[in-house]
Structure formats: C-alpha cells, structure tokens
Design a protein around this motif. Structure first.
Motif: not given
Length: 315
Positions: A55-59, A63-68
C-alpha cells in the motif's frame, strides 16, 4: 496467532514497513531498492515470498522505487495506490509494468480489504506533492477474535480530531516525529525549505507528534497502544534523544505503559512481535531484538523505572 510489525527503513533516504501474520505480509511503501529491501526483509525473518500486497502513502521518491516495483511485477504482487497517484507515477517503468499486468488497484477514503484478510483504512494526511495518506491496518479479526491493529502516519504537516479518532485503540502506533523546530530554524537550509517543512503540508515536529500521540492515547482504552514508533526522524534537524523525550512526556502524562521506539534509516528497527489478546502488557515478550538497546544489560523493568513509559533505544 503472532503478528509482526517491522520498520525496514524510515527517513529521507527511503521508507518501508512490514505488517505480517503467519505466511502473509503487507508492505507500506517501497522506498528502498530491491536488494536493500530484500536484505531488510531477511533481517527480520521475512522475504518477498511472504508479501501479498503493497500500500502506497504517496509518490515522493523516498517512498517509491522503480526497481522494487519491477520486482513486485515479477512476483505478481499488487500495488494499492490512490487514483491521484497516477499522475506522478505515469512514466515510471516499474509502475507501468505493474499496470500492464493488472496489478495496480486503487483506494479512496473508504476502508478496503487487501489480500490475506488485511483490512486497510486510509487516513488523510496533509503533504505537498499530491494525495498523501496514513493507514489503520487490521488483521486477525473474527467473531470471537479481537485481532490486532496498527496505526501509521508520517509525511503530514498537521492533524485534526478525525486523525486521532482513526488511530485510537491500535496495538502499535507509528507517528511522525520529523524535526525539532529550533534545529530546523537554525539548520542553514534555504528559507523556502524551512518554511515548507514547518508548514501545514510539510512534516510534524516533535511537539506536534507528541500532541497527536497524547490525543490518541486519550481516546484509547487502557489495554491498547502497547508500542509507539517514532517515524521519519530528520538526520539533520532532529535526534533520537530529542524525539524520545517529547514522546516520553506525552506517554508519562497519559499515565500509561508504552514501549517507545525511534525508527531508523538503517538497519531495520524496530522489529515487533505481538499477539491480539493480553490481560496485562508483557514487556519482554513484545520486543523482538531488544538486545540491540544500550539498556539491554538491565531488565526492562529497570529501564521503565528510570523513565516511566519509555525504553531508550538510541544505539
């Protein structure tokens, strides 16, 4: 049934948290690269095979990683994000891989069910750069089972009564204690960055975080909120000591026993194991890896005796 909550990374260099039970797990954010995230999961006794959803809090980039995201696509792991996150994530190769496979799911302000029975209630946060949410996560609920609840709120510049209401009566409470105001003001950063961090769409200060904790504890039953985790501490404008003291004041004034932890950028910390029912708080059984504390040479009761409601974890 034993539940686990572990902070895999917390701070401006990458955020992710694990909530799991039995063989099922859910991540809040994937702001760490795939190798680092795999290593952090392994360090708390888990791995990608046990993750059912993110679940994503924001961008924001921490908080985000394209590899993951790409790793999630290979493993068929669903991403739950707000519709408003798409604008910032379009063009991200990992997100587009998830989207092509039909693994992107959207949430709004209403509670929803994620795989393996996780109930997720989004909680509005106030932060720049698009829609931002905290979460109330529940699992193990049944007709005759209390289940457990985790509250998680970081990256918000303010809060309101509805925030405290949504986070009341959880077992583990994670709240942002980002900065000390005096350190922020004297940091030498640009005036615009200081104003942003201190503003209503920036980050909670130690004082604001403590006030929110006090409000949540006031609304909560005596048998809830066993652990308080301080999130997203600034490495430049805060310290674990300052954040823990502010949290300790709120806990002490509530008259409760709460084990307080300052989350770190690295390594994974804290790693908590807990059960849904208890007649009294079991300090030693509730903290996995307590030996990492500087106070580990003394019993937890001795630590609590020195600072009621607080276990200093500054090592």
């Amino acid at each position: 049934m034993t539940f686990q909550f572990a902070m895999l990374g917390s701070g401006s260099r990458g955020n992710s948290a694990l909530f799991s039970h039995e063989s099922a797990g859910l991540l809040i954010d994937v702001g760490l690269g795939p190798r680092v995230l795999a290593d952090r999961l392994k360090s708390v006794g888990s791995d990608w095979s046990r993750i059912n959803a993110v679940v994503l809090t924001h961008t924001h980039g921490d908080h985000v990683d394209t590899g993951s995201f790409k790793g999630m696509a290979k493993r068929g792991i669903a991403l739950y994000c707000h519709e408003g996150h798409r604008e910032n994530l379009n063009g991200d190769g990992g997100f587009e891989a998830l989207d092509r496979l039909g693994l992107v799911r959207h949430y709004d302000e209403r509670p929803f069910l994620a795989p393996s029975g996780f109930r997720v209630e989004p909680i509005t946060a106030w932060h720049d750069g698009g829609p931002t949410y905290g979460f109330r996560l529940e699992a193990g609920m049944g007709l005759k089972r209390r289940g457990v609840a985790v509250g998680y709120l970081a990256d918000t510049g303010t809060w309101c009564d509805a925030t405290a209401d949504a986070l009341a009566n959880v077992d583990v409470l994670g709240i942002e204690f980002n900065h000390d105001v005096a350190l922020q003001q004297g940091s030498g950063r640009s005036p615009a960055l200081i104003a942003r961090n201190l503003g209503d769409r920036g980050h909670l200060s130690n004082r604001q975080g403590a006030a929110l904790v006090a409000s949540i504890l006031e609304r909560s039953r005596q048998d809830r909120v066993s652990h308080l985790v301080l999130l997203h501490l600034s490495e430049q404008c805060n310290s674990p000591e300052l954040a823990l003291r502010s949290a300790c004041d709120a806990v002490r004034e509530s008259g409760r026993q709460v084990l307080v932890h300052a989350a770190r950028q690295a390594p994974a910390h804290p790693d908590l194991r807990f059960r849904p029912t208890r007649s009294s708080f079991d300090w030693k059984a509730s903290l996995a890896g307590a030996g990492r504390s500087k106070a580990a040479g003394r019993s937890t009761r001795e630590v609590v005796g020195l600072l009621p409601g607080l276990n200093l974890e500054i090592a």
